[in-house]
Design a protein around this motif. Structure first.
Motif, mmCIF file in Angstrom:
data_model
loop_
_atom_site.group_PDB
_atom_site.id
_atom_site.type_symbol
_atom_site.label_atom_id
_atom_site.label_comp_id
_atom_site.label_asym_id
_atom_site.label_seq_id
_atom_site.Cartn_x
_atom_site.Cartn_y
_atom_site.Cartn_z
ATOM 1 N N GLY A 144 36.730 36.328 34.491
ATOM 2 C CA GLY A 144 36.397 37.055 35.722
ATOM 3 C C GLY A 144 35.617 36.203 36.708
ATOM 4 N N ARG A 145 34.852 35.245 36.211
ATOM 5 C CA ARG A 145 34.071 34.393 37.112
ATOM 6 C C ARG A 145 34.889 33.192 37.617
ATOM 7 N NH1 ARG A 145 28.606 33.110 34.581
ATOM 8 N NH2 ARG A 145 28.477 35.365 34.545
ATOM 9 N N SER A 198 47.150 52.113 42.821
ATOM 10 C CA SER A 198 47.382 51.283 44.006
ATOM 11 C C SER A 198 46.117 50.644 44.520
ATOM 12 C CB SER A 198 47.971 52.118 45.123
ATOM 13 O OG SER A 198 46.974 52.936 45.674
ATOM 14 N N THR A 199 44.994 51.321 44.408
ATOM 15 C CA THR A 199 43.822 50.867 45.138
ATOM 16 C C THR A 199 43.423 49.464 44.733
ATOM 17 O OG1 THR A 199 43.198 53.098 44.639
ATOM 18 C CG2 THR A 199 41.706 51.864 46.030
ATOM 19 N N ALA A 200 43.304 49.266 43.439
ATOM 20 C CA ALA A 200 42.903 47.940 42.972
ATOM 21 C C ALA A 200 43.942 46.911 43.357
ATOM 22 C CB ALA A 200 42.737 47.959 41.462
ATOM 23 N N ALA A 201 45.223 47.282 43.204
ATOM 24 C CA ALA A 201 46.276 46.309 43.495
ATOM 25 C C ALA A 201 46.260 45.900 44.959
ATOM 26 C CB ALA A 201 47.643 46.897 43.134
ATOM 27 N N ARG A 250 44.479 42.355 38.989
ATOM 28 C CA ARG A 250 43.823 41.047 39.216
ATOM 29 C C ARG A 250 44.748 39.918 38.783
ATOM 30 N NH1 ARG A 250 39.334 44.070 37.441
ATOM 31 N NH2 ARG A 250 37.983 44.480 39.230
ATOM 32 N N ALA A 251 45.428 40.130 37.663
ATOM 33 C CA ALA A 251 46.369 39.103 37.201
ATOM 34 C C ALA A 251 47.478 38.899 38.230
ATOM 35 C CB ALA A 251 46.958 39.501 35.854
ATOM 36 N N TRP A 252 47.877 39.999 38.844
ATOM 37 C CA TRP A 252 48.907 39.907 39.893
ATOM 38 C C TRP A 252 48.413 39.033 41.048
ATOM 39 C CZ3 TRP A 252 53.449 39.912 41.911
ATOM 40 C CH2 TRP A 252 53.638 40.190 43.265
ATOM 41 N N ALA A 253 47.164 39.229 41.447
ATOM 42 C CA ALA A 253 46.591 38.396 42.516
ATOM 43 C C ALA A 253 46.556 36.929 42.074
ATOM 44 C CB ALA A 253 45.186 38.891 42.861
#
Ligand code: URA
Length: 266
Positions: free
Chosen positions: A220-221, A37-40, A252-255
């Motif tokens: 990533g950049r 969860s944390t990253a998400a 990250r892809a979700w974001a």
């Protein structure tokens, strides 16, 4: 803020499992019922602040570096309609990749799609079936699309995407595309974009990014902000095949998908 049911379902589509608060006798306690969860949540929290910051100076850049000798071919391709373009690609012998292909992989989806997905190159399954993203990476792509209400199957242009690769032929043994292959094939992608006229492009993986944004910066950049190709917004994200190998980056892809959805619904 806790995830809503709908957000949890969308994350579930992408294979991201979130911590869920569990109700206990004394009230609601945060219980560790799952991981990741944390990253998400950090990423989702950032989505609001990362949106709509247009990257400077990316507008109207060429699909890939090209030299003058190619202008005639580009002019010819730029005049083709869908059917003629399809036939042109199927007969293409502009680079060495034509030697090893079973068939070209043109693209699929709604020719008026609001959202166009740009992938990299056909793999073995795509080469055999003539359709982009039909393997394991394609299954993940379908789930990613579903998580923001999009699909590759029959639907109106607001829901059904158009999917095209940067290269129309499979590189041997799935090796990376060579710069000249990307440059030669980019005219087809450019014409597809002109014909679809999408409101948003999603570039998946570094070769899609190289072609559309003429940038060799790592994903990533580049992710987390809106770029431009021929004045159209471009959201950059990880390639589904990469995400299968690196599931920690799914958050990250979700974001990135949230950013794409926001652009589409503006
Ligand atoms: N990866 C891509 O980028 N495109 C495909 O069609 C398949 C895998």
């Amino acid at each position: 803020m806790p995830w809503t049911e709908r957000q949890r379902a969308m994350l579930g589509e992408m294979g991201i499992v979130v911590w869920a608060p569990t109700r206990v006798a004394s009230g609601v306690a945060a219980a560790a019922t799952a991981v990741d969860s944390t990253a998400a949540s950090k990423t989702a929290a950032r989505v609001g602040t990362e949106t709509a910051r247009s990257a400077p100076a990316a507008a109207d850049r060429p699909l890939a570096r090209r030299d003058d000798t190619r202008y005639a071919r580009e002019g010819e391709v730029a005049a083709l309609d869908w059917q003629a373009l399809r036939e042109h690609v199927a007969a293409c012998r502009a680079c060495r990749l034509c030697e090893g292909r079973t068939q070209t992989v043109f693209g699929v989806g709604n020719e008026r799609a609001h959202c166009m997905i740009v992938g990299e190159a056909p793999g073995e399954n795509e080469d055999r079936q003539g359709e982009p993203f039909v393997g394991a990476a394609g299954e993940l792509l379908d789930r990613m699309l579903q998580s923001i209400g999009l699909t590759r199957t029959d639907a109106p242009p607001a829901q059904q995407v158009y999917i095209a690769n940067t290269l129309k032929c499979r590189p041997p043994r799935n090796r990376n595309p060579e710069p000249d292959e990307l440059a030669l094939c980019s005219v087809y992608l450019r014409r597809q974009i002109e014909l679809v006229q999408p409101r948003l492009l999603i570039a998946m993986g570094r070769f899609a990014v190289q072609s559309l944004l003429d940038s060799s910066d790592p994903i990533g950049r580049l992710r987390g902000r809106v770029h431009r190709f021929a004045e159209r917004p471009v959201v950059v994200t990880y390639h589904p095949a990469y995400l299968l190998r690196n599931p920690a980056d799914k958050a990250r892809a979700w974001a990135d998908l949230c950013l794409a959805a926001e652009q589409l619904h503006r």
